[in-house]
Motif scaffolding. Sequence first.
Motif, PDB file in Angstrom:
ATOM      1  N   GLY A   1      -3.512  -1.125   1.413  1.00 42.56           N
ATOM      2  CA  GLY A   1      -2.545  -2.095   0.918  1.00 42.56           C
ATOM      3  C   GLY A   1      -3.242  -3.287   0.305  1.00 42.56           C
TER       4      GLY A   1
ATOM      5  N   GLU B   1      -6.404  -4.159  -4.220  1.00 40.19           N
ATOM      6  CA  GLU B   1      -5.651  -3.041  -3.658  1.00 40.19           C
ATOM      7  C   GLU B   1      -6.612  -2.155  -2.883  1.00 40.19           C
ATOM      8  OE1 GLU B   1      -2.353  -2.685  -4.172  1.00 40.19           O
ATOM      9  OE2 GLU B   1      -2.148  -0.822  -3.055  1.00 40.19           O
TER      10      GLU B   1
ATOM     11  N   ASP C   1       1.209  -1.615  -7.353  1.00 40.76           N
ATOM     12  CA  ASP C   1      -0.215  -1.385  -7.137  1.00 40.76           C
ATOM     13  C   ASP C   1      -0.949  -2.505  -7.848  1.00 40.76           C
ATOM     14  OD1 ASP C   1      -2.891  -0.489  -7.243  1.00 40.76           O
ATOM     15  OD2 ASP C   1      -2.291   1.598  -7.308  1.00 40.76           O
TER      16      ASP C   1
ATOM     17  N   GLY D   1       0.812  -1.207   0.000  1.00 39.01           N
ATOM     18  CA  GLY D   1       0.000   0.000   0.000  1.00 39.01           C
ATOM     19  C   GLY D   1       0.847   1.260   0.000  1.00 39.01           C
TER      20      GLY D   1
END
Lengths: 210, 184, 446
Positions: free
Chosen positions: C388, C384, C265, C254
Motif C-alpha cells: 500500500g 506505492e 496506485d 494497496g
Amino acid sequence: MSSENGMFGAQGTGDTSGYGGLVRTAASTGSSERPYGSYFDSVTDDLERAYPDFADAIERVVVDRGELTLHVKASRLVEVSMILRDKLKFEMCLGVSGVNYPDDKDRELHAVYPLLSMTHNQRIRLEVSVPDSHPHIPSLVEVWAGNNWNERETFDMFGIIFDGHPGLTRILMPDDWQGHPQRKDYALGGISVEYKGATTPAPDERRSYR
Amino acid sequence: MGLEEKLPSGLVLTSVEKLAGYMRKNSLWPATFGLACCAIEMMAAGAGRYDLARFGMEVFRASPRQADLMIVAGRVSNKMAPVLRQIYDQMAAPKWVIAMGACASSGGMFNNYAIVQGVDHVVPVDIYLPGCPPRPEMLMDAILKLHDHIYDEKLGPNREKIIKEVELAAMNAVPTHQMKGLLA
Amino acid sequence: MSTYTDPYAASRETTEGTVFSVTGGDWDSLVTEIGQAKEERVVVNMGPQHPSTHGVLRLVLELEGETVTEVRCGIGYLHTGIEKNIEYRNWTQGVTFVTRMDYLSPLFNEAAYCLGVEKLLGITNDVPERASVIRVLMMELNRISSHMVALGTGALELGALSPMIFCFREREKVLDIFELISGLRMNMAYIRPGGVQQDLPAGALAKIRATVKDLRHSFKDNENLLVGNSIWMKRTEGIGYLDLAGATTLGVTGPVLRSTGLPWDLRKMQPYCGYENYNFDVVTADTCDVYGRFLIRVNELEQSLRIIEQAVDKLEKLEGAPVMVADKKIAWPAQLALGGDGLGNSLDHIRDIMGTSMESLIHHFKLVTEGFRVPAGQVYTAIESPRGELGAHVVSDGGTRPFRVHFREPSFNNLQSTSAMCEGSMVADIIGAVASIDPVMGGVDR
C-alpha cells in the motif's frame, strides 16, 4: 527557534579544538504569503469559503518544498477536518505523526496529519501544536476511523492525549511501560557495548558530530 | 529423567551416549520462532533451494511441546521477551537454542530501549549465529555445528562432571572488557 | 506421571473470568470446566507465537462456537524503536535502519526515506536518470519477491503447501539478482540519498533478462495450481469483505483498496522516480474479498515484469551515466570495486583522494564522519509499496541528523481493518483475511 552549542555531541569532555564555542540557531519557518502556487490557493480558498471561522482556526499556512501545511488550533481540529473531508473531498487521512520540539515553548508537541484527496489527487497536511503542560488534542476517530491505532501510537510514543478516543492505551510498548519513548527528553536506552579490553558507549552518549 | 541418566560411567554409558546423540541430532525438530528478517531467511533455508529436510528438520513444529530446537530468528523486543521464555519453558528437555542473527545474539544494531540485548538474557543459548541476516547456508552451518555438539553430549555422571567443570571455568573467567586484546 | 507441575497449566480465576491454558492431554478436563462455566462465549488468544498469524501478531478472538464475535489485534511485539534510533545517526546511516522496518520490501523503505531526504535537500531533479531507472528496477524486483512471500505464506496458512515451495523457489532467483547488484539478499541499504550505492556490475542486464523469461514461465506453476481451483476459491471467495467506503475511512491502501475496484496506485497517480515513463496497467478486482486480492497480487507480478523489461532497455541506453548526484557535498563518496579480497574501496579512488585531490579527501572525510547537512523543514513523501502507500514524514532541523523520521506504514493501517473484515465469520476465515492483508510485523511495529 532552537540553538545548538558546540560542534560535537557530548558536552564537557575537555574538547580543546575550539569548535566548542560555535552557536547555531535554527530559523523557524514563518507563514507563507499568497499566492501559494499549484492547487494550494484553490484549496485554501475553498476551505475559507466553506468554513467562515478560517482566520480564527488556522494559525498559519506554510507552503514549503511543494507541500501545504495548515497549522490548526487544537480546539477547532474536528470542525476543520469534517469540512475538509465532506466539502473538499479529502477522503483519506494517512495517520498521525507526532513530533517533539522541546525548544518551542508552549508548543512542544506537534501532531501532523497528512491528508489525501483521491477525487482531486491532492495532498495537504494539518499540524496541531499543544504544550507539554496540557497535551490534549481532540480525537479524529469519528472523522476518519483509521486514525484509531495511529492516535494510540502517538499517545504511546509522545504522551499526547486524544480526547474522545474510544480506547486510548499503549499499542507498541508493553502495557505497563513508564514514559513516552520518542520524546526528546527520553534517553535512547542503549547499553555500552563490550569488546575485548574496552567498552564503547551507547549511541546517545558517544562523542560525535551534531 | 530417563533410564540413560541412571547408568554408571563406563563403556555401556559411552555407547548409549553415542546412540542417543545420533538419534537426537538426526531428527531435530525446530519450533517456529521467527520474528523478523531472519525468519524469512529461515523460511528460505527450509524451502526448496537450501533444503533443511535433508537434515530431518523440515517439520517446523508449531507447538513447542513437540519441538527440540528453538531458533530465535529476529529481534526480541521487551514486549516479546516473556513470551519467548514461556515458549522455551514449554519445550521438553533435551532442548537447544540457536540465536540466529545479530539481534538475537546481542541486540544487533538496535542498541536501545525496546530490544533485549541478546536473548541469552532470557534463555540459555547453545549456538550464536552472527549475520544481518545470516544466509541460509550460514544457518545450516550453525545447525550442523549444533548436530556435532549434540552428538558429543554426555549423559548421567559424565554430564554432571562436564557441567561442574564448565561452571567453574565460567566463574573464574576474566570478564570480556578486561581481557587484553591482540595488541597487549 | 511426573510430579512436575507446569506453571502455565492450571486454570485460574481472574477479573475477566476463568482463564484456561491448554497444554495437551487435558482436553477432557478443559471441556468439562468450560461446560460448567456460565459463559457461552469463549475468548481465545492466538499468538504472538503462532504459525498462521503472519509474524508476531496477537489475535484475541471472542468466539461463540465457531463464529467470531470480536477480533482484536495485539501488536507491538516487534517494536524496535527504529524511528528514535535514526535520530542518533546521520542521514545516510538512516538508510540502514529504515531498510529493516518492512523487511520483505527493504528497497521501498529506502526509496521512501531517500525521496524524502532529497526533497528536503531540493535535489529531486538532480538525481541522475540512471539512478532513478535502477531504483525502479530494484523496486519492481522487490515487489515480485515480496508478493512471492505473500502468496506463498498465504497459501501455506490456508493449507496449500506446494505454492510455498514454488514461490520461494522463484524468490531465490530474484534474490540472486539482488546479490549480484547490491551484494546482499535482504536489507541491502542500496538506495542512498542522492542516488544508489554503486552501479550495476557487468553481466547484470543479461542475467536480469534471462531471469525475467524464466519467471514468466514459472509463475504459471502457481497460477495453474490456485487460480480457478475450486477448493481455493471456496476458501477465499466472499471472505474478508471490505468495501470502498470501509477502506477509505480506515485508511487502507494497496491491493486491499484495489480489490474494491478503485484503481488507486501512486505509481500512476502521483508518479515518482520516473514512473510516468513506463507502460504498465493498474490491476484491480471488484469482489472486495480475499480471492480478489490474491488475483491482484498474481497479476501485479506480470506488470512488474513488464516494468523491469522496460527498465533494462533504458539502462542499456544509459550505459556509463552517473548513479549519484553530482553535488560532491552530498554524494556518498566511496567508489567500490571488486578486488582480490572481495568488494572494497577501489584503488583508483584511494589513489585519487590520497594522492591527487585534497578536496576529494576532505569531502570523503567529512561526508563519512559528519555527513551532509539538510536544510530545516518537513516533507511527506509517499510511494506505492507492495502493501500500500508507504509514506515517510521526514523532519529536519538543519543538522546532520534527522530530527524526526516517521513512517506511515501501510501494514499498520491495513491491519486495523481486520476487525471490520472478520467479525461475524468463522475462525478459519480470519487466517485468510489476515493473509490477504499481507501485514509485515516489522513495518507494523517499527
